[in-house]
Design a protein around this motif. Structure first.
Motif, mmCIF file in Angstrom:
data_model
loop_
_atom_site.group_PDB
_atom_site.id
_atom_site.type_symbol
_atom_site.label_atom_id
_atom_site.label_comp_id
_atom_site.label_asym_id
_atom_site.label_seq_id
_atom_site.Cartn_x
_atom_site.Cartn_y
_atom_site.Cartn_z
ATOM 1 N N ALA A 75 5.195 10.299 -10.438
ATOM 2 C CA ALA A 75 6.274 10.785 -9.567
ATOM 3 C C ALA A 75 6.766 12.142 -10.052
ATOM 4 O O ALA A 75 7.077 13.034 -9.258
ATOM 5 N N LEU A 76 6.824 12.289 -11.375
ATOM 6 C CA LEU A 76 7.266 13.552 -11.970
ATOM 7 C C LEU A 76 6.323 14.692 -11.562
ATOM 8 O O LEU A 76 6.768 15.778 -11.195
ATOM 9 N N MET A 77 5.012 14.405 -11.591
ATOM 10 C CA MET A 77 4.055 15.451 -11.212
ATOM 11 C C MET A 77 4.211 15.825 -9.742
ATOM 12 O O MET A 77 4.143 17.002 -9.383
ATOM 13 N N ALA A 78 4.451 14.805 -8.917
ATOM 14 C CA ALA A 78 4.657 15.081 -7.489
ATOM 15 C C ALA A 78 5.868 15.981 -7.309
ATOM 16 O O ALA A 78 5.846 16.948 -6.536
ATOM 17 N N SER A 79 6.922 15.688 -8.069
ATOM 18 C CA SER A 79 8.149 16.471 -7.977
ATOM 19 C C SER A 79 7.898 17.923 -8.405
ATOM 20 O O SER A 79 8.395 18.863 -7.780
ATOM 21 N N ARG A 129 2.199 7.373 -7.679
ATOM 22 C CA ARG A 129 0.953 7.062 -7.006
ATOM 23 C C ARG A 129 0.149 6.137 -7.905
ATOM 24 O O ARG A 129 0.511 5.875 -9.047
ATOM 25 N N PHE A 130 -0.963 5.699 -7.365
ATOM 26 C CA PHE A 130 -1.807 4.748 -8.082
ATOM 27 C C PHE A 130 -2.471 5.422 -9.286
ATOM 28 O O PHE A 130 -2.858 6.579 -9.220
ATOM 29 N N ARG A 131 -2.569 4.681 -10.389
ATOM 30 C CA ARG A 131 -3.338 5.142 -11.549
ATOM 31 C C ARG A 131 -4.402 4.110 -11.839
ATOM 32 O O ARG A 131 -4.064 2.908 -11.846
ATOM 33 N N CYS A 160 12.125 4.026 -4.987
ATOM 34 C CA CYS A 160 11.726 5.080 -4.048
ATOM 35 C C CYS A 160 11.352 4.477 -2.694
ATOM 36 O O CYS A 160 11.244 5.184 -1.699
ATOM 37 N N GLY A 161 11.118 3.158 -2.665
ATOM 38 C CA GLY A 161 10.866 2.493 -1.391
ATOM 39 C C GLY A 161 9.414 2.370 -1.012
ATOM 40 O O GLY A 161 9.078 1.847 0.045
ATOM 41 N N LYS A 162 8.513 2.824 -1.904
ATOM 42 C CA LYS A 162 7.092 2.803 -1.551
ATOM 43 C C LYS A 162 6.542 1.376 -1.531
ATOM 44 O O LYS A 162 5.815 0.998 -0.609
ATOM 45 N N CYS A 163 6.865 0.584 -2.544
ATOM 46 C CA CYS A 163 6.330 -0.776 -2.611
ATOM 47 C C CYS A 163 7.324 -1.766 -2.017
ATOM 48 O O CYS A 163 8.504 -1.745 -2.350
ATOM 49 N N THR A 164 6.823 -2.668 -1.171
ATOM 50 C CA THR A 164 7.692 -3.585 -0.439
ATOM 51 C C THR A 164 8.559 -4.432 -1.369
ATOM 52 O O THR A 164 9.763 -4.559 -1.165
ATOM 53 N N PHE A 165 7.941 -5.023 -2.392
ATOM 54 C CA PHE A 165 8.710 -5.929 -3.251
ATOM 55 C C PHE A 165 9.797 -5.203 -4.020
ATOM 56 O O PHE A 165 10.884 -5.729 -4.217
#
Lengths: 127, 597
Positions: B289-293, B302-304, B455-460
């Motif tokens: 997320a930091l890299m995206a920012s 994102r997925f790793r 962040c709301g990406k994953c449903t659970f």
């Protein structure tokens, strides 16, 4: 300031260390100038000024200077105590700018007590 | 400059500044000038000293005398007595309690005595805005050695041998991380310093950046040399203006000195860094997320794999370490891997910084050797719990961590030992709680935090944490149901299993650990509708014991809803319909006639 070489960085480190070694409280000797009202009245300020000036002039690096209050022997002021690493403290009395310079060079820097100005060796016992 | 006989090291970290440290420093300078002492005594503003509880604080060197809770009002007397006449001022010194003797010297104060400073080695000793101060304290000496005597491979081997592990929380071996990035194909490579410290109550990274920004820059430069990177990014949250300001000053000075930029120290090695300000989202501490920012898109994980070492910023190999990890690097290169590995336990080497806060006498920033027990941190360094209250638990690792109860106070600080309790090392938040903390309410508080930061990406993570928060809120309000505990456990498992990043995976930890160690408190809330710590107001009732009430009417006057009635000098009564359980009457009653249940 241009870009440094390694030699220049080392020089800066040496120079900067001289002014910050005080902060790390590392020194081979400590001179305490007694700056009570009695001391100041009899010239401790001038002694202190002369001491700091001499340290700078001779480029002495590892002698710490500090102050304390009246040592109780007001008639013998200005006074100072020198603690040379590993030796008992020595009290000097009736100091002048000339005397403190000699004490700095001989006792604080080299470890030889200046007997003719010394008043006493050791400290009072604390209860 | 060489003539000073004394240095006054005034803490100008954010904690002391908010208590007026800048005013105190200014008053000191003015007062010294008045007595013509400005040529003899130098005032230096340093970064966080660590003992924030007692701020503004000041260390007088070479004597080592420590003054605390200074105000502008104290300064004229202090300067005249101590710096003019040489009589240290007792009333401004520290004593553990009012009854105990003053402790004049910093090195004798319990709070400092048991700390070992590696990452914080220069705190309170240097002016963070003066590069020469850092250089004088062996700054850039490690870089000098690395650039002249070592190959990148040797640097990585040294860091591997030191067994340094990431201080951001997960504890991944730093040397291994560097090696992955070094071996990765692709150019250019990036070095990132993660300064997105988001745990509530944690301020380790901020303090390092404020107190010693150059040590982080030096660490990053060494890392860049080892990995083969030429560009570095310091990602610092925008809520840290002082840290950002000092970092920018440090970068500028290092550039001018040729310690950053092109051809560093004539070695031919180039490394440029810049500061990127983060928007303050908790999730951006997660590396993807930091890299995206940094790239300018929404800060979402994102997925790793691919890991940042393979595909990082702009798809290029990237190595991310947190502030504290970088701060350890120059010390390791200077003093050697063997020295570092001699500190700590079998699996966790070196030291760890903690932000010690909550119900503790000496709150502040502490750096302790790995292997020290929680008991020693709380009682020897922290000075115990204020007001004769009982030690109940610590929350370690922030909202991703868990609580460790007082019975387990022998637990040592070590990645594995902490994980065994259900908590984590985390980045260094350490909140101490006494008997007045409700553990259900605590779990609710942390979940409220992670829920709003998801962040709301994953449903659970998005919906599951919301449901958990609703259940916890319900329990705290007295509407808990028998099925709530198994429901919480079920949701917790599913959230941690099905979330992509650390935020979701660890969000249930506070709930799980409080359920593990304090289940009876949950049960008291659900079945007896009582809050044993008297925190959840909906579960409290206030009544007046007529045998004790003297009819002084103080409670009547303090009650904001007019719920208390009675004649003067007669026993009073509380109208339960009007009572809002604010507790005012309980605190004002002089004879303890108010019964809180």
């Amino acid at each position: 300031m241009g870009k440094l070489t390694i030699e220049e960085l080392r020089k800066i480190r040496e120079k900067a260390k001289r002014s910050t070694n005080l902060r790390d409280a590392q020194g081979k000797a400590k001179i305490t100038v007694h700056m009570g009202t009695c001391g100041i009245a009899s010239g401790a300020r001038e002694v202190m000024d002369a001491l700091l000036d001499a340290i700078d002039r001779y480029g002495i690096r590892d002698v710490l200077v500090t102050t304390s209050g009246c040592a109780g022997l007001c008639s013998h002021e200005p006074m100072a105590t020198v603690e040379y690493h590993g030796s008992p403290p020595v009290k000097y009395a009736k100091l002048t700018p000339e005397k403190i310079e000699r004490i700095l060079l001989e006792h604080a820097d080299k470890g030889h007590m200046v007997e003719e100005y010394a008043l006493a060796i050791g400290s009072e016992k604390m209860s | 400059m060489d003539k000073f006989r004394s240095h006054l090291l005034v803490c100008t970290g954010t904690g002391c500044v908010s208590n007026g440290a800048f005013d105190v420093k200014k008053a000191l300078e003015m007062e010294l000038q008045k007595h013509k002492l400005e040529q003899e005594i130098q005032v230096i503003g340093t970064g966080c000293n660590g003992f924030c509880e007692r701020g503004p604080v000041m260390l007088v060197q070479p004597e080592g005398i420590f003054y605390q809770r200074l105000t502008v009002k104290d300064i004229p007397y202090l300067v005249e007595e101590h710096f003019l006449k040489g009589r240290p001022v007792k009333k401004l010194m520290y004593s553990p309690t009012l009854k105990e003797d003053k402790v004049p010297l910093m090195r004798d104060i319990g709070f400092f005595k048991d700390q070992i400073l590696v990452a914080l080695r220069n705190r309170g000793m240097i002016d963070p805005e003066v590069i020469e101060d850092y250089i004088a304290h062996d700054g850039y000496m490690a870089l000098e050695r690395v650039l002249t005597e070592m190959t990148p491979e040797q640097v990585i081997t040294e860091i591997k041998n030191s067994q340094l592990r990431g201080r951001g929380g997960a504890g991944f071996p730093t040397g291994l991380k560097w090696e992955f990035c070094k071996r990765a194909q692709g150019s250019p490579k990036y070095i990132v310093c993660n300064g997105d410290e988001g745990d509530p109550g944690a301020f380790m990274d901020r303090s390092i950046l404020e107190a010693d920004p150059h040590c982080v820059l030096e660490g990053m430069t060494i890392g860049a040399f080892a990995i083969g990177a030429q560009e570095g990014i310091l990602y610092v949250r925008d809520e840290y203006p002082l840290a950002i300001k000092r970092l920018r000053i440090a970068i500028k000075q290092a550039m001018e000195f040729g310690l950053l930029g092109n051809d560093i120290l004539g070695s031919g090695f180039n490394f440029n860094v810049r500061v990127v300000r983060g928007g303050g989202a908790f999730v951006c501490g997660e590396e993807t997320a930091l890299m995206a920012s940094i790239e300018g898109v929404e800060g979402r994980p994102r997925f790793r794999p691919p890991f940042p070492a393979q595909k990082g910023i702009w798809g290029k190999p990237t190595n991310i370490n947190n502030v504290e990890t970088w701060a350890n690097v120059p010390a390791i290169m200077l003093r050697g891997a063997e020295w570092f590995a001699s500190l700590g336990t079998k699996t966790s080497k070196g030291t760890k910084i903690f932000a010690l806060v909550g119900a503790i006498n000496n709150s502040g920033l502490v750096e302790v050797p790995m292997g020290i027990s929680i008991e020693r941190i709380v009682f020897d360094i922290g000075g115990g719990i204020p007001g004769d209250k009982k030690f109940k638990a610590v929350q370690i690792g922030g909202p991703s961590g868990g609580c460790i109860p007082a019975e387990l106070k022998d637990t040592i600080i070590d990645y594995e030992s902490l994980t065994r309790t259900g908590a984590i090392m985390g980045s260094g938040g350490l909140v101490v709680m006494d008997e007045t903390t409700c553990m259900v309410d605590l779990a609710r508080y942390f979940l409220e935090f992670t829920q709003s930061e998801s962040c709301g990406k994953c449903t659970f993570c998005r919906i599951g944490t919301k449901r958990m928060l609703e259940i916890l809120t319900r329990i705290c309000q007295g509407d808990g149901r028998a099925e709530d505990i198994p429901l919480l456990e079920d949701l917790a498992r599913k959230i941690s299993e099905s979330s992509l990043c650390g935020l979701g995976q660890t969000a249930p930890n506070p709930v799980l650990t409080t359920l593990k160690y304090f289940k009876s408190e949950y049960e008291a809330h659900i079945y007896n509708k009582k809050c044993p710590a008297h925190v959840c107001t909906k579960l409290l009732t206030f009544t007046i014991n007529p045998a004790k009430c003297i009819g002084c009417t103080l409670c009547t006057k303090s009650c904001p809803t007019g719920a208390i009635s009675g004649e003067r000098k007669q026993a009073h009564v509380i109208d339960q319909v009007k009572c809002i359980q604010c507790g005012q009457c309980f605190y004002v009653c002089p004879v303890e006639a108010i019964v809180r249940e």
